[in-house]
Design an enzyme around this catalytic site. Structure first.
Site, short mmCIF file in Angstrom:
data_model
loop_
_atom_site.label_atom_id
_atom_site.label_comp_id
_atom_site.label_asym_id
_atom_site.label_seq_id
_atom_site.Cartn_x
_atom_site.Cartn_y
_atom_site.Cartn_z
N HIS A 1 5.92 22.32 -68.84
CA HIS A 1 7.15 23.07 -68.55
C HIS A 1 7.64 23.81 -69.79
O HIS A 1 7.97 25.01 -69.72
CB HIS A 1 8.27 22.14 -68.08
CG HIS A 1 8.05 21.48 -66.77
ND1 HIS A 1 8.08 20.11 -66.61
CD2 HIS A 1 7.81 22.00 -65.54
CE1 HIS A 1 7.88 19.82 -65.34
NE2 HIS A 1 7.71 20.95 -64.67
N LYS B 1 13.91 13.82 -51.77
CA LYS B 1 13.18 13.28 -52.91
C LYS B 1 14.06 12.29 -53.66
O LYS B 1 15.25 12.51 -53.84
CB LYS B 1 12.77 14.39 -53.87
CG LYS B 1 11.69 15.30 -53.35
CD LYS B 1 11.27 16.28 -54.43
CE LYS B 1 10.17 17.20 -53.98
NZ LYS B 1 9.76 18.13 -55.05
N ARG C 1 -0.70 26.21 -62.93
CA ARG C 1 -1.73 25.41 -63.60
C ARG C 1 -3.12 25.68 -63.03
O ARG C 1 -4.12 25.51 -63.71
CB ARG C 1 -1.44 23.91 -63.45
CG ARG C 1 -0.17 23.48 -64.13
CD ARG C 1 0.16 22.07 -63.75
NE ARG C 1 0.40 22.05 -62.29
CZ ARG C 1 0.89 21.04 -61.63
NH1 ARG C 1 1.20 19.93 -62.25
NH2 ARG C 1 1.10 21.11 -60.33
N SER D 1 4.31 16.37 -63.50
CA SER D 1 5.34 15.32 -63.59
C SER D 1 4.98 14.10 -62.75
O SER D 1 5.21 12.97 -63.17
CB SER D 1 6.70 15.86 -63.17
OG SER D 1 7.16 16.83 -64.08
#
Length: 158
Positions: A17, A41, A90, A128
């Site tokens: 990040h 979440k 990514r 993460s």
């Protein structure tokens, strides 16, 4: 003023990040790191901790702010007067997923552009979710996290 929103959960913020943020700072006058609150979440780290870590990391850069939001990201952009959304890529899988979101956002709200930045190769595997799993099971996460986060998690080690 070119304002950009970098949305995410940042649970926790990783070197991937910060790599994207640091390189994007040359493109924008103001960067808001927006921690999205999603009732579906359950984050591992408290919202206040995540905000504090980001503030610590960027304490010397007045262009960087941190805020929380819920609801549509494009609505939060309007509130901030942000014309840009930053997304880190990514892999090709990330691109396909993020492009679909960008297309939807553009349809919902013209005038807000999504900017994609790829991570540098050494951070392309950092997620993460994976970092949380390593941390949860007592593994060494020092290669993946900024110093402020490493310091913060020392105090809450499970």
């Amino acid at each position: 003023m070119r304002t950009c929103l970098f949305p995410g959960t940042f649970d926790p913020i990783t070197l991937g990040h910060t790599d994207v943020i640091d390189r994007a700072l040359d493109l924008f006058d103001r960067m808001v790191i927006g921690i999205g609150v999603n009732s579906n979440k359950t984050p591992m780290f408290a919202l206040e901790e995540r905000m504090a870590w980001i503030r610590e990391i960027y304490k010397d850069d007045p262009r960087v702010e941190v805020a929380t939001y819920s609801g549509l990201t494009v609505d939060f952009c309007k509130k901030l007067d942000a014309r840009f959304i930053l997304r880190g890529i990514r892999s090709i899988g990330d691109f396909e997923y993020e492009k679909a979101i960008a297309d939807m956002n553009r349809t919902v709200s013209t005038g807000i552009e999504t900017i994609f930045l790829t991570t540098v190769p050494q951070y392309s595997s950092i997620a993460s979710t994976l970092v949380r799993d390593i941390y949860r099971y007592g593994g060494d996460v020092s290669s993946f996290l900024p110093a402020a986060v490493l310091e913060g998690i020392k105090h809450i080690k499970q």
